[in-house]
Scaffold this active site. Structure first.
Site, mmCIF file in Angstrom:
data_model
loop_
_atom_site.group_PDB
_atom_site.id
_atom_site.type_symbol
_atom_site.label_atom_id
_atom_site.label_comp_id
_atom_site.label_asym_id
_atom_site.label_seq_id
_atom_site.Cartn_x
_atom_site.Cartn_y
_atom_site.Cartn_z
ATOM 1 N N LYS A 61 0.247 3.821 -2.680
ATOM 2 C CA LYS A 61 -0.725 4.919 -2.601
ATOM 3 C C LYS A 61 -0.057 6.286 -2.468
ATOM 4 C CE LYS A 61 -4.456 2.123 -0.553
ATOM 5 N NZ LYS A 61 -3.855 0.878 -0.050
ATOM 6 N N SER B 98 0.788 -1.244 0.000
ATOM 7 C CA SER B 98 0.000 0.000 0.000
ATOM 8 C C SER B 98 0.815 1.287 0.000
ATOM 9 C CB SER B 98 -0.957 0.017 1.194
ATOM 10 O OG SER B 98 -2.072 -0.804 0.951
ATOM 11 N N SER C 228 -5.853 3.621 4.765
ATOM 12 C CA SER C 228 -5.302 2.877 3.632
ATOM 13 C C SER C 228 -6.388 2.196 2.798
ATOM 14 C CB SER C 228 -4.287 1.825 4.118
ATOM 15 O OG SER C 228 -3.521 1.336 3.037
#
Length: 383
Positions: A60, A57, A117
């Site tokens: 991102k 993640s 997230s």
């Protein structure tokens, strides 16, 4: 709780050993990391910084960078409403449980991405900006190339994939993190939020949902501002943390840590090490004037941006001297932004850094009337 976490992390000792150049390699448990000073991009410590890893993640970070670019370019606004698609709703992993057809503001979705997230929130924003996740991912890869992220390729906008074609390195993550926090420092106002409540509005009615920050290092002390965590079975545990203390901004990237405790303790040790080692020299923005022999104006104004230099050797900044160096030939036409020269900085007669002087305005070539006036003036002086 905050004090306990800080004490536990602080007592984790580390022992640096010198490596080639200014960088250090620390005795951490993680095998892939980078510590970077944000203003200059100086890498203070690293290990296996160019080895390709799955980012999970922390992907991102690039998604958020493109969101803030779209905001800056007025393509979207924080109050714009975003409709969740079936594709966005279908995301697994970390999510904020958006329903198909649900509307949330851009600002709310930024919080969902940076605090909790949310994979669904990331895809919803990707579709809002790019028209589709696939088109948005192309934008991500193009931006990575522009930033010099030589060992990065994205397949999705959230890092949920286990594809071998979705990869990056610790240094590349530091580069995109640096771009984000330098250009859009307000992002830290979002990434440092510990908890936030959003409202799901669907056909079934309204329901509160609490966003809880995935970055537990925020509880360590006030100078940790968070940024982005990530974990999958393939990527293991990753984090890119930003900390600000005494005017210095540090970025610590840890990838493929064996567990979440190591991820945070190693990141914290990197930040502590950086703040103990580096001091930041700053020379403020300045304007310089240069006489012109021709042109519609008699002089040109040049601007030097604020200059930064990171030292880890104990320099006496009072001994730094700067030298103004104009280009040998500066003749109109001159365009705003043209490089007119440099200001070079020296310590013990060694050049340590340099900053360009750029034109603050455009200057056209002199017209016939102005040339005639100039010649007449010179003749009068001779007479």
């Amino acid at each position: 709780m905050k004090k306990i976490v800080a004490v536990l992390l602080a007592i984790l000792l580390f022992f640096p050993r010198s490596v080639e150049g200014k960088e250090e390699a620390l005795a951490l448990d993680s095998e892939y990391y980078v510590l970077m000073e944000a203003n200059t991009g100086t890498v203070l410590a690293s290990k296996n910084k160019d080895e390709i890893r799955s980012p999970a993640s922390i992907t991102k970070i690039m998604t958020v960078l493109l969101i803030f670019e779209a905001l800056e370019q007025k393509k979207i606004s924080l109050t714009d409403m975003v409709i969740t698609s079936e594709h966005a709703k279908s995301m697994g992993g970390s999510q904020v449980f958006l329903e198909e057809g649900e509307e949330q503001s851009v600002e709310t979705l930024i919080k969902c991405i940076l605090i909790a997230s949310g994979n669904d929130a990331s895809v919803a924003m990707a579709e809002k900006i790019g028209g589709s996740e696939e088109s948005f991912v192309k934008m991500m890869n193009e931006k990575a190339r522009k930033l010099g992220m030589k060992h990065t390729h994205f397949v999705d906008c959230c890092g949920l994939t286990d594809s071998d074609e979705h990869y990056t390195t610790a240094e590349d993550v530091a580069l995109v993190s640096r771009e984000l926090v330098n250009r859009y420092p307000q992002v830290l106002d979002y990434s440092s939020i510990w908890m936030e409540t959003i409202i799901h509005k669907t056909k079934q009615g309204e329901k509160e949902f609490v966003l809880s920050n995935t970055n537990k290092l925020l509880k360590a002390n006030d100078w940790v501002k968070g940024l982005k965590t990530g974990s999958t079975s393939k990527a293991k545990y990753c984090v890119s943390n930003v900390a600000v203390k005494d005017g210095i901004t540090l970025i610590s990237v840890v990838m493929a840590a064996p567990n979440y405790k190591v991820r945070f303790s190693d990141s914290y040790q990197l930040l502590n090490y950086g703040f103990s080692k580096c001091t930041l020299y700053r020379d403020p923005e300045k304007t310089y004037s240069k006489e012109l022999n021709s042109g519609e104006k008699n002089q040109i104004q040049g601007r030097k941006k604020e200059t930064f230099y990171v030292d880890t050797t104990g320099m006496d900044f009072e001994k730094i001297r700067n030298v103004l160096n104009w280009k040998k030939s500066i003749e109109p036409p001159i365009r705003k932004g043209d490089v007119l020269g440099t200001v070079d900085y020296y310590y013990d007669n060694q050049k340590i850094c340099s900053t360009e002087i750029v034109a603050k305005e455009s200057v056209k070539e002199a017209g016939f009337g102005m040339c005639l006036k100039s010649v007449a003036g010179k003749l009068l002086q001779i007479g």
